[in-house]
Write a protein that holds these residues in place. Structure first.
Motif, mmCIF file in Angstrom:
data_model
loop_
_atom_site.group_PDB
_atom_site.id
_atom_site.type_symbol
_atom_site.label_atom_id
_atom_site.label_comp_id
_atom_site.label_asym_id
_atom_site.label_seq_id
_atom_site.Cartn_x
_atom_site.Cartn_y
_atom_site.Cartn_z
ATOM 1 N N THR A 107 0.827 -1.206 0.000
ATOM 2 C CA THR A 107 0.000 0.000 0.000
ATOM 3 C C THR A 107 0.859 1.253 0.000
ATOM 4 O OG1 THR A 107 -1.586 -1.229 1.336
ATOM 5 C CG2 THR A 107 -1.954 1.124 1.120
ATOM 6 N N ALA A 108 1.908 1.236 0.841
ATOM 7 C CA ALA A 108 2.781 2.409 0.910
ATOM 8 C C ALA A 108 3.417 2.671 -0.458
ATOM 9 C CB ALA A 108 3.856 2.193 1.965
ATOM 10 N N ALA A 109 3.833 1.604 -1.120
ATOM 11 C CA ALA A 109 4.489 1.767 -2.424
ATOM 12 C C ALA A 109 3.506 2.302 -3.467
ATOM 13 C CB ALA A 109 5.067 0.429 -2.881
ATOM 14 N N PHE A 110 2.295 1.762 -3.467
ATOM 15 C CA PHE A 110 1.303 2.209 -4.456
ATOM 16 C C PHE A 110 0.907 3.659 -4.206
ATOM 17 C CE2 PHE A 110 -0.213 -2.438 -4.796
ATOM 18 C CZ PHE A 110 0.786 -2.692 -5.717
ATOM 19 N N ALA A 111 0.773 3.994 -2.924
ATOM 20 C CA ALA A 111 0.354 5.357 -2.596
ATOM 21 C C ALA A 111 1.436 6.371 -2.970
ATOM 22 C CB ALA A 111 0.012 5.461 -1.114
ATOM 23 N N ALA A 112 2.694 5.897 -3.021
ATOM 24 C CA ALA A 112 3.791 6.820 -3.316
ATOM 25 C C ALA A 112 3.913 7.103 -4.817
ATOM 26 C CB ALA A 112 5.102 6.249 -2.793
ATOM 27 N N VAL A 113 3.246 6.300 -5.645
ATOM 28 C CA VAL A 113 3.315 6.543 -7.085
ATOM 29 C C VAL A 113 2.452 7.759 -7.420
ATOM 30 C CG1 VAL A 113 2.813 5.624 -9.377
ATOM 31 C CG2 VAL A 113 3.732 4.129 -7.614
ATOM 32 N N ASP A 114 3.032 8.699 -8.126
ATOM 33 C CA ASP A 114 2.348 9.932 -8.502
ATOM 34 C C ASP A 114 1.066 9.616 -9.283
ATOM 35 O OD1 ASP A 114 1.568 12.384 -9.366
ATOM 36 O OD2 ASP A 114 3.567 12.999 -10.036
ATOM 37 N N GLN A 115 -0.039 10.032 -8.710
ATOM 38 C CA GLN A 115 -1.350 9.771 -9.320
ATOM 39 C C GLN A 115 -1.414 10.277 -10.763
ATOM 40 O OE1 GLN A 115 -4.075 8.262 -8.166
ATOM 41 N NE2 GLN A 115 -5.520 8.894 -9.749
ATOM 42 N N ARG A 116 -0.718 11.384 -11.024
ATOM 43 C CA ARG A 116 -0.806 11.985 -12.354
ATOM 44 C C ARG A 116 -0.194 11.096 -13.427
ATOM 45 N NH1 ARG A 116 2.285 16.973 -11.561
ATOM 46 N NH2 ARG A 116 3.433 15.297 -10.615
ATOM 47 N N LEU A 117 0.805 10.267 -13.032
ATOM 48 C CA LEU A 117 1.394 9.362 -14.017
ATOM 49 C C LEU A 117 0.349 8.375 -14.518
ATOM 50 C CD1 LEU A 117 4.838 8.659 -12.336
ATOM 51 C CD2 LEU A 117 4.327 10.207 -14.219
ATOM 52 N N MET A 118 -0.508 7.946 -13.599
ATOM 53 C CA MET A 118 -1.567 7.027 -14.016
ATOM 54 C C MET A 118 -2.576 7.761 -14.891
ATOM 55 S SD MET A 118 -2.151 5.099 -10.436
ATOM 56 C CE MET A 118 -0.858 5.275 -9.240
ATOM 57 N N GLU A 119 -2.861 9.008 -14.517
ATOM 58 C CA GLU A 119 -3.826 9.777 -15.310
ATOM 59 C C GLU A 119 -3.295 10.025 -16.717
ATOM 60 O OE1 GLU A 119 -6.123 12.105 -11.699
ATOM 61 O OE2 GLU A 119 -4.547 13.164 -12.750
ATOM 62 N N VAL A 120 -1.999 10.293 -16.819
ATOM 63 C CA VAL A 120 -1.396 10.467 -18.141
ATOM 64 C C VAL A 120 -1.616 9.205 -18.963
ATOM 65 C CG1 VAL A 120 0.809 10.571 -19.360
ATOM 66 C CG2 VAL A 120 0.361 12.148 -17.513
ATOM 67 N N SER A 121 -1.368 8.082 -18.332
ATOM 68 C CA SER A 121 -1.508 6.810 -19.028
ATOM 69 C C SER A 121 -2.945 6.588 -19.496
ATOM 70 C CB SER A 121 -1.060 5.679 -18.104
ATOM 71 O OG SER A 121 -1.359 4.434 -18.657
ATOM 72 N N TRP A 122 -3.907 6.922 -18.646
ATOM 73 C CA TRP A 122 -5.315 6.784 -19.053
ATOM 74 C C TRP A 122 -5.602 7.669 -20.250
ATOM 75 C CZ3 TRP A 122 -7.300 7.834 -13.409
ATOM 76 C CH2 TRP A 122 -6.921 6.767 -12.587
ATOM 77 N N CYS A 123 -5.098 8.906 -20.195
ATOM 78 C CA CYS A 123 -5.352 9.834 -21.302
ATOM 79 C C CYS A 123 -4.674 9.350 -22.584
ATOM 80 C CB CYS A 123 -4.860 11.238 -20.962
ATOM 81 S SG CYS A 123 -5.909 12.077 -19.754
ATOM 82 N N LEU A 124 -3.619 8.560 -22.445
ATOM 83 C CA LEU A 124 -2.959 8.023 -23.632
ATOM 84 C C LEU A 124 -3.643 6.730 -24.093
ATOM 85 C CD1 LEU A 124 0.754 8.703 -22.649
ATOM 86 C CD2 LEU A 124 -0.518 9.811 -24.476
#
Lengths: 219, 432
Positions: A107-124
């Motif tokens: 959980t700590a590792a997942f929470a540390a990943v910048d949310q925006r990186l995932m959002e970028v990926s969704w937008c791509l």
């Protein structure tokens, strides 16, 4: 040195870790991203085994596995044998007991990943699942590995829960730590010392490795 | 656009045809008839697009009265760059996120062409994956574990290897990021990161590009250089863009169209120059940075000119188009650039209608220009060159004459306007 007990412990630890990876990763991811109001209840439940005396946890698991509980009865009806004092029962207990050691680092590792990186990926155009494997996992592998190593090492050394749930059946539920206890009871100190040394070494190695990977895993 | 460059990107546009959804009625609305015909006959589908972006939605925020209410309608048939302009916290970024599908509004609709992206009543919400748009974050959000090339190729997974290679080469050369392919984001300068992030988005040929303060994280020289290039690239690729900024010069340099945000509402909409020159109300005037805003009263109207009394001073200005009458309470707006100064007994024959005697109260030197606060019966700001300041021998407390053309004074009606989207005092908006 009780090789049979060492082998059994290794098997138990490996299976526990594998199952925790499969079940713990989605649970941890969900805990990391959800805004659910009652999330704290689940979080507390996950961490509970850290605080609870192993005998208490073991007691409840034993009751839950026994023929008086629906779980125990259902298992007996399907498998034709009792879950209590069996390797399978022990495995289930280990999974619950090591849950915090896996889920918390995940959980700590997942929470540390910048949310925006995932959002970028969704937008791509990448789905959430694919984004998880292409972005989240590569950026949190150190936490996932840490959780896996910790649950492995923790399972290897567990005592109280094993004794309560598994008993002391050689080759079935007699793990390393119980073997050590037996040797000490029988005043076979040299045997106990050998086996203890194995556990000490493996625990130290596990912690060193996790410390190292967490130091290196910085982008 | 230059013809050869057009050809170079023909392939690009060809493929863009998959997105085009034609709707006659909207063509007529936004295109002159001749170009309408040409577009219509163009079988390649090159920009026969009549995509229109219609957004009319509301989003509330947890724990407070804060909300945004957005009404936007932009034709997407031809290239246009729309600037969402306003102070921080006015709801610009949230609007962009709602358009991208990263945030979900509470009410309203968002339509793109004849696709429905969001409809609260019908419970439709298209996730970002299905909107086929480009979104650029303020600080780029490059994938730190991937090289530049892998970053750029990220969205091209579904394409064949040769096509992928071709696309990457095209965008790499256009954005001049060749030679960086094997570097990781942490090894790039801010400007390079910006280009790579842009390449990663543009290589997927989005139908609509959403840029959230794309230049604000850069140092000044890089920002100025990229500002010029960015518009050039977008025109070349013909990708309609919505850009969020709170920087005046960025809005003026970039935009074709401007939507002015104030406290979660779109308070004015129009061509950039027009909005800057003629803000619709006093809030809009403050946001676009009108230097002098003063309250006054109309005392005379004739020949399209209004005489406004500000304190003891009378000013002649172009009369506001509607609703003005003698006795109306108004605001006058004067940009500092519209004020010229002279010293002593000046010649009366000048085209400037307004000659105000005043005194310099404060001097603020900004490199080659000097910003002056004058007292002409009301506080007036003026902007002159350092050279002129020295030549006239000015200093604090100098008496000067300020000349202002009637056309440089914009009059807006005071009091609640009937404009839609007018803000009704909700001052406490959270950070949105």
């Amino acid at each position: 040195m009780d090789l049979e007990a060492i082998w059994l412990s290794l098997k138990l630890a490996a299976l526990t870790t594998a199952i925790l990876l499969f079940a713990g990763v989605p649970l941890a991811y969900w805990l990391a991203v959800t805004h659910w109001r009652l999330k704290f209840i689940l979080e507390s439940l996950v961490v509970l085994p850290l605080i609870l005396p192993p005998t208490v946890l073991g007691f409840y698991i034993l009751i839950a596995l026994g023929p008086l509980s629906p779980i125990g009865r259902a298992y007996e009806a399907i498998a034709g044998k009792s879950l209590a004092f069996s390797f399978e029962g022990l495995l289930l207990a280990s999974i619950l007991y090591s849950l915090p050691f896996a889920v918390r680092p995940f959980t700590a590792a997942f929470a540390a990943v910048d949310q925006r990186l995932m959002e970028v990926s969704w937008c791509l155009g990448e789905s959430r699942l694919r984004t998880f494997f292409r972005v989240t996992v590569p950026l949190s592998w150190a936490g996932i590995l840490t959780g896996a190593i910790l649950s492995f090492a923790h399972t290897l050394g567990e005592f109280g829960v094993v004794l309560m749930v598994g008993g002391n059946i050689p080759g079935v539920t007699r793990t390393v730590s119980i073997s050590i206890y037996d040797e000490v009871q029988a005043v076979n100190y040299s045997n106990a010392a050998m086996t203890s040394l194995v556990l000490l070494g493996s625990s130290f190695l596990a912690l060193s490795v996790t410390t190292l990977i967490n130091r290196k895993a910085v982008y | 656009m230059i013809a050869s460059e057009n050809c170079r990107y023909m392939g690009w546009l060809d493929e863009a045809a998959r997105i085009e959804m034609v709707d006659h009625s909207s063509i007529k609305k936004h295109e002159p008839p001749s170009s309408n015909n040409i577009n219509w006959l163009d079988a390649t589908g090159e920009k026969t697009s009549t995509n229109e972006l219609t957004a009319d939605f509301e989003k509330h925020f947890d724990g407070g009265p804060a909300s945004i209410r957005v009404k936007l309608h932009r034709p997407m048939a031809t290239f246009s760059l729309t600037v969402l302009f306003g102070p921080s916290g006015a709801g610009k970024s949230t609007t962009l996120r709602c358009l991208a599908g990263l945030d979900r509004p509470d009410r309203g609709i968002i339509r793109f062409g004849d696709e429905i992206w969001f409809d609260a009543e019908r419970n439709i919400f298209l996730p970002p994956q299905q909107r086929n748009i480009g979104y650029l974050f303020q600080d780029y959000a490059l994938f730190p574990h991937l090289t530049v090339r892998q970053n750029v190729a990220y969205g091209l997974r579904k394409f064949s290897a040769p096509l992928r290679r071709q696309r990457i080469e095209e965008i790499t050369s256009l954005l001049e990021i060749g030679g960086l392919e094997h570097r990781f984001p942490r090894q790039l300068s801010g400007g390079q990161q910006q280009r790579v992030a842009l390449a990663r988005t543009l290589v997927c040929r989005p139908r609509l590009l959403l840029l959230d303060e794309p230049l604000s994280a850069l140092d000044a020289p890089t920002r100025h250089q990229l500002r010029r290039q960015l518009r050039h690239w977008l025109v070349q690729l013909q990708i309609s863009t919505l850009l969020v900024t709170h920087d005046r010069s960025e809005a003026l340099a970039f935009g074709d169209h401007l939507a002015l945000f104030h406290a979660g509402r779109v308070c004015q909409n129009g061509p950039v120059q027009e909005v800057f020159a003629a803000p619709a109300d006093v809030n809009a005037a403050r946001i676009v940075g009108v230097d002098t805003i003063a309250q006054g009263r109309i005392v005379n109207i004739s020949d399209g000119l209004a005489t406004v009394e500000v304190g003891q001073t009378q000013l002649v200005a172009l009369a506001p188009p509607a609703g003005a009458a003698i006795g109306s309470e108004v605001y006058i707006c004067i940009h500092a650039e519209g004020v010229t100064l002279e010293v002593g007994a000046a010649l009366p024959e000048t085209s400037a209608r307004n000659r105000l005697v005043g005194r310099i109260r404060a001097v603020d030197r900004e490199g080659p220009i000097v910003r002056l606060n004058l007292d002409c019966g009301f506080p007036l700001k003026a902007l002159i060159t350092n050279q002129a300041y020295e030549n006239m021998g000015l200093h604090e407390w100098s008496d000067v004459v300020a000349l202002i053309k009637a056309t440089a004074i914009h009059v807006i009606m005071s009091g609640p306007s009937s404009r839609e989207g007018k803000i009704i005092n909700r001052s406490r908006y959270g950070q949105i």
